[in-house]
Design a protein around this motif. Structure first.
Motif, PDB file in Angstrom:
ATOM      1  N   ARG A 108      -6.659   4.856  -4.750  1.00 41.45           N
ATOM      2  CA  ARG A 108      -5.707   4.054  -3.799  1.00 41.45           C
ATOM      3  C   ARG A 108      -4.412   3.515  -4.835  1.00 41.45           C
ATOM      4  O   ARG A 108      -4.785   2.751  -5.929  1.00 41.45           O
ATOM      5  N   GLN A 122     -11.400   2.935  -9.618  1.00 49.64           N
ATOM      6  CA  GLN A 122     -10.793   3.689  -8.549  1.00 49.64           C
ATOM      7  C   GLN A 122     -11.887   4.137  -7.653  1.00 49.64           C
ATOM      8  O   GLN A 122     -12.818   4.543  -7.916  1.00 49.64           O
ATOM      9  N   PRO A 169      -0.283   4.884   0.688  1.00 49.12           N
ATOM     10  CA  PRO A 169      -1.312   5.857   0.792  1.00 49.12           C
ATOM     11  C   PRO A 169      -0.933   7.256   0.583  1.00 49.12           C
ATOM     12  O   PRO A 169      -1.649   8.104   0.409  1.00 49.12           O
ATOM     13  N   GLU A 198       0.824  -1.167  -0.118  1.00 44.16           N
ATOM     14  CA  GLU A 198       0.100  -0.058   0.065  1.00 44.16           C
ATOM     15  C   GLU A 198       0.644   1.229  -0.151  1.00 44.16           C
ATOM     16  O   GLU A 198       1.873   1.300   0.657  1.00 44.16           O
TER      17      GLU A 198
END
Length: 86
Positions: free
Chosen positions: A52, A86, A5, A3
């Motif tokens: 994301r 998305q 962010p 991930e």
């Protein structure tokens, strides 16, 4: 899968800097290149909210043979690919 962010925020800052310094871009890079960059900035800025960002690494099995439907079936360069919402 990793991930990321902070990545959409980084792109937003970069694109806003391009827009804020449009005259400098034109002067340093030329009108055509600056125009392409600014078009990208305006287009992508509209899509960044709620995006994301992930990094996905795929590994081929040790045998060297992928099962049908595995990563070897992804579209290659220049071929249309499916994009997730998305």
């Amino acid at each position: 899968m990793d991930e990321r962010p902070a990545e959409p925020g980084m792109w937003e800052r970069l694109y806003r800097l391009w827009i804020a310094h449009a005259d400098e871009l034109r002067s340093n890079l030329g009108v055509l290149q600056a125009q392409n960059m600014l078009r990208e900035a305006h287009r992508v800025l509209r899509t960044l909210s709620g995006r994301r960002a992930v990094l996905l690494a795929l590994r081929r099995p040790v045998s060297g043979q992928a099962k049908p439907g595995a990563a070897d079936t992804l579209a290659g360069p220049g071929q249309p690919c499916e994009r997730t919402q998305q």
